[in-house]
Design an enzyme around this catalytic site. Sequence first.
Site, PDB file in Angstrom:
ATOM      1  N   HIS A 328       0.837  -1.206   0.000  1.00 25.16           N
ATOM      2  CA  HIS A 328       0.000   0.000   0.000  1.00 25.16           C
ATOM      3  C   HIS A 328       0.877   1.263   0.000  1.00 25.16           C
ATOM      4  O   HIS A 328       0.691   2.160  -0.824  1.00 25.16           O
ATOM      5  CB  HIS A 328      -0.918  -0.035   1.229  1.00 25.16           C
ATOM      6  CG  HIS A 328      -1.596   1.260   1.525  1.00 25.16           C
ATOM      7  ND1 HIS A 328      -2.904   1.505   1.206  1.00 25.16           N
ATOM      8  CD2 HIS A 328      -1.126   2.405   2.106  1.00 25.16           C
ATOM      9  CE1 HIS A 328      -3.219   2.738   1.568  1.00 25.16           C
ATOM     10  NE2 HIS A 328      -2.162   3.307   2.120  1.00 25.16           N
ATOM     11  N   GLU A 329       1.858   1.304   0.899  1.00 23.82           N
ATOM     12  CA  GLU A 329       2.739   2.479   0.984  1.00 23.82           C
ATOM     13  C   GLU A 329       3.474   2.731  -0.328  1.00 23.82           C
ATOM     14  O   GLU A 329       3.557   3.848  -0.804  1.00 23.82           O
ATOM     15  CB  GLU A 329       3.764   2.308   2.119  1.00 23.82           C
ATOM     16  CG  GLU A 329       3.172   2.363   3.512  1.00 23.82           C
ATOM     17  CD  GLU A 329       2.436   3.660   3.798  1.00 23.82           C
ATOM     18  OE1 GLU A 329       2.897   4.724   3.316  1.00 23.82           O
ATOM     19  OE2 GLU A 329       1.392   3.621   4.456  1.00 23.82           O
ATOM     20  N   HIS A 332       1.526   4.391  -3.005  1.00 22.48           N
ATOM     21  CA  HIS A 332       1.519   5.861  -2.977  1.00 22.48           C
ATOM     22  C   HIS A 332       2.661   6.419  -3.827  1.00 22.48           C
ATOM     23  O   HIS A 332       2.510   7.417  -4.512  1.00 22.48           O
ATOM     24  CB  HIS A 332       1.691   6.372  -1.537  1.00 22.48           C
ATOM     25  CG  HIS A 332       0.441   6.277  -0.708  1.00 22.48           C
ATOM     26  ND1 HIS A 332      -0.757   6.764  -1.137  1.00 22.48           N
ATOM     27  CD2 HIS A 332       0.223   5.761   0.523  1.00 22.48           C
ATOM     28  CE1 HIS A 332      -1.680   6.564  -0.197  1.00 22.48           C
ATOM     29  NE2 HIS A 332      -1.108   5.937   0.811  1.00 22.48           N
ATOM     30  N   GLU A 408      -5.819   6.973  -0.802  1.00 16.66           N
ATOM     31  CA  GLU A 408      -5.805   5.764   0.025  1.00 16.66           C
ATOM     32  C   GLU A 408      -6.472   4.591  -0.695  1.00 16.66           C
ATOM     33  O   GLU A 408      -5.947   3.477  -0.703  1.00 16.66           O
ATOM     34  CB  GLU A 408      -6.496   6.010   1.366  1.00 16.66           C
ATOM     35  CG  GLU A 408      -5.743   6.954   2.299  1.00 16.66           C
ATOM     36  CD  GLU A 408      -4.303   6.551   2.505  1.00 16.66           C
ATOM     37  OE1 GLU A 408      -4.025   5.348   2.678  1.00 16.66           O
ATOM     38  OE2 GLU A 408      -3.431   7.447   2.475  1.00 16.66           O
TER      39      GLU A 408
HETATM   40 ZN   LIG Z   1      -1.915   5.295   2.664  1.00 19.45          ZN
END
Ligand SMILES: [Zn+2]
Length: 468
Positions: A328-329, A332, A408
């Site tokens: 997930h990170e 980004h 997100e």
């Molecule tokens: Zn995030």
Amino acid sequence: MLQAIYELPVEDKIFYAVLAFSWTVYLWEAYLAFRQRKIYRSTKHVPMELGKIMDTETFEKSRLYQLDKSNFSFWSGLYSETEGTLILVLGGIPFLWRVSGAITARFGLGPEYEISQSLIFLMLATLFSALTGLPWSLYSTFVIEEKHGFNQQTLGFFMKDALKKFVVTQCILLPVTSLLLYIIKIGGDYFFIYAWLFTLAVSLVLVTIYADYIAPLFDKFTPLPEGELKAEIESMAKSINFPLTKVYVVEGSKRSSHSNAYFYGFFKNKRIVLFDTLLEDYSPLNKTGDAEAEQGEENDVVGENKAKPKTNKKQGCNNSEVLAVLGHELGHWKLGHTVKNIVISQMNSFLCFFLFAVLIGRKELFLAFGFYDSQPTLIGLMIIFQFIFSPYNELLSFCLTVLSRRFEFQADAFARGMGRASELYSALIKLNKDNLGFPVADWLFSMWHYSHPPLLERLRALGGPKQD
Ligand SMILES: [Zn+2]
């Protein structure tokens, strides 16, 4: 009444408009918080939909924790709004400016030494806000966080930390401000371009040195030991061409047992930081037995732990869940969210400096805040950036919150694309549990405040625990 307002001098109109807007924002926020508190009070049972992901005990714990936090922020918000109003109404800003002038005069520097006077002003103002904020932050840490098992700090650590933070802030703030004031003074017609370039350069320098020189003053960073997790992180980074150079574990558990992960660094030199509280095997809170061994070094956690062996036993995440969180990170990064945020904030900063240049010559702005015979640049920055821009700042921060929620979802989808949906699903549930997040939110409150989408929405978007 309207006639009376109409006949006021323009500086009074500005002053009252600023006060009225500030209270409008305050009342709006208080109303939203009230709606959310009503949810905390009334939702006493795990809603059907959440039955599978949250047990009754955790639900009740998180409900009480969030309720305490919300009540606390009601009082602290009321206090700070009242304090701000009193400062404005009683002329606290011009008073502090005169005090700073008296201090510089003692050193033989007259009013022409505006930058020196500005620095004294800034130091006194930050000291004032640090002191008035201290009781609130003490209460929050040692009463609320403590009561719910999150606080890991001793009073000594807390005070040392606060002092260190104050000193480090001054070391950065004072030289940067004096250079900025100097640039504005000598910059001529296009000073706003130079001022903007200067703040851009400062933020780039800070981002570069922060991780290596500033953050280690406060927390202990250790390289993640060689092993399965490290190898897997490296191969994941490689698979999406993330230029990873180092993986660190930060001892977040020394301050609080909330958990997190992030990455930082420029271009080809990216580093990943994992909070020890995120890692199942790493968290000192989960360590038993080796407490004795660590007692020699300064370690507040162990001391606390021995006294209260039952502070929130953390689950943390297993390796594949940690990898999903990192997926997930890194999403980004891969999706350009970081760059987009920097571009937005720099465009905003340019716009603000431009408008500042347009407005700084207006005497009525200074008159409105009690500056009758001088127009110091620092005060102008304060008035314009903080008070005059406040409606714009509110709007911008709302838009950024909406954008952040979009990002997100996109980062979650990225992790899903890497085939890590089910691990991210269970990691989000565990993290929510470890942090005592409350899964039910008032729609208006969450729309205004939540930088991350509510847990349920994220889980739904991930498509359930069994899918990949
Ligand atoms: Zn995030």
